[in-house]
Enzyme design. Structure first.
Site: not given
Length: 316
Positions: A143, A168
């Site tokens: 992330y 992400k």
């Protein structure tokens, strides 16, 4: 478990990616029964995957024991119908500990949050995520946000790492993301996954779709799954008119409401779940509850979103 099955299940989602809130009871402790119900409703509404105990699920506020209990409850509620991806974060040692707890709880994969507080260089970040991936057999999605922002060459190295299946983005720099996608495509051909992880990702998803990123998280799905599904269908079918109708009448006003105070990306979503009839409790400190006037605005906005669907003949 090998990474390929999870990557395959996530690559062409049948619906939005569901990031449930974590339910707390009146005494402030996790309410696992309500948590299971929240997850179950999301799966039955059409979620393609459940990302449990991540940002919207207040990962930062959970003890390791609470985290494992909540991940296990999510796994039980999904009953294998969709994959469950659990959060993992803090320093490397703690991230590995959370990964092991998630594995024991039955999770299918991990969303690796940024390391706690420190602003590290690219080599340090690469080592952190590689050590996490090496310590678990759960597939890892990295992330990008806040203090973990990556150069394209670093993401290419992550894509070469066994066990890391995706990336992400929570930063929103489309130029950077285009260069990342290009670098990985050039240097590491294969099925690396990308996700739009911005708050209220629907607001930017048309732009992300333009650079080939079709996966996105949906906080709105927590409290208005039909609206989130209608937008997802519009993107899938290339119906930009329907997407624009929801963006103009629902998502943009929701983003503007969310921007009224810090922390509303979580606390306003949780208020929305309560408005729809499921008492998931309040947020834990340091987050704070939304102002009453903002909750009232949210209630009217939800009504407006469903009215837009009816006007378009979309089943609610």
């Amino acid at each position: 478990m090998p990474s390929a099955p999870l990557a395959e299940r996530l690559s062409i989602p049948s619906g939005p990616l569901f990031f449930p809130v974590t339910a707390f009871g009146p005494d402030g402790s996790p309410d696992l029964g309500v948590h299971r119900e929240h997850v179950r409703r999301g799966v039955e509404a059409g979620a393609a995957a459940v990302f449990a105990c991540c940002g919207t699920g207040e990962f930062h506020a959970l003890t390791p024991e609470e985290f494992q209990d909540c991940v296990r409850a999510a796994v039980e509620a999904t009953a294998g119908r969709v994959p469950v991806v659990a959060g993992a974060g803090y320093g490397t040692a703690l991230a590995v500990r959370y990964a092991r707890l998630a594995r024991e709880a039955g999770a299918d994969g991990l969303l690796a949050m940024p390391p706690y507080l420190v602003v590290a260089g690219q080599e340090g970040l690469l080592r952190h995520y590689r050590e996490l991936a090496a310590a678990t057999d759960l597939p890892v999605v990295v992330y990008q946000r806040d203090n973990a922002v990556f150069e394209p060459r670093t993401v290419a190295e992550l894509a070469r790492t066994d066990g890391i299946i995706g990336f992400k983005d929570g930063v929103g720099d489309l130029d950077l993301m285009q260069r990342i996608v290009s670098a990985v495509r050039t240097e590491v051909p294969g099925g690396f996954l990308y996700f739009n992880g911005l708050p209220t990702a629907e607001q930017t998803q048309l732009a992300y779709r333009g650079i080939g990123i079709t996966l996105y998280s949906s906080a709105v799905f927590c409290f208005a799954p039909e609206i989130a599904l209608a937008f997802h269908r519009a993107l899938r079918d290339g119906d930009d008119t329907a997407a624009a109708r929801l963006l103009d009448g629902f998502y943009r006003p929701f983003v503007e409401l969310r921007a009224q105070r810090r922390g509303y990306a979580v606390s306003l979503v949780k208020a929305g779940v309560r408005l729809r009839g499921l008492d998931v409790g309040e947020v834990r400190p340091p987050l704070e509850e939304p102002a009453e006037e903002h909750v009232e605005q949210l209630a009217r906005l939800i009504e407006r979103g469903y009215a837009l669907m009816e006007e378009a003949g979309d089943p609610a």
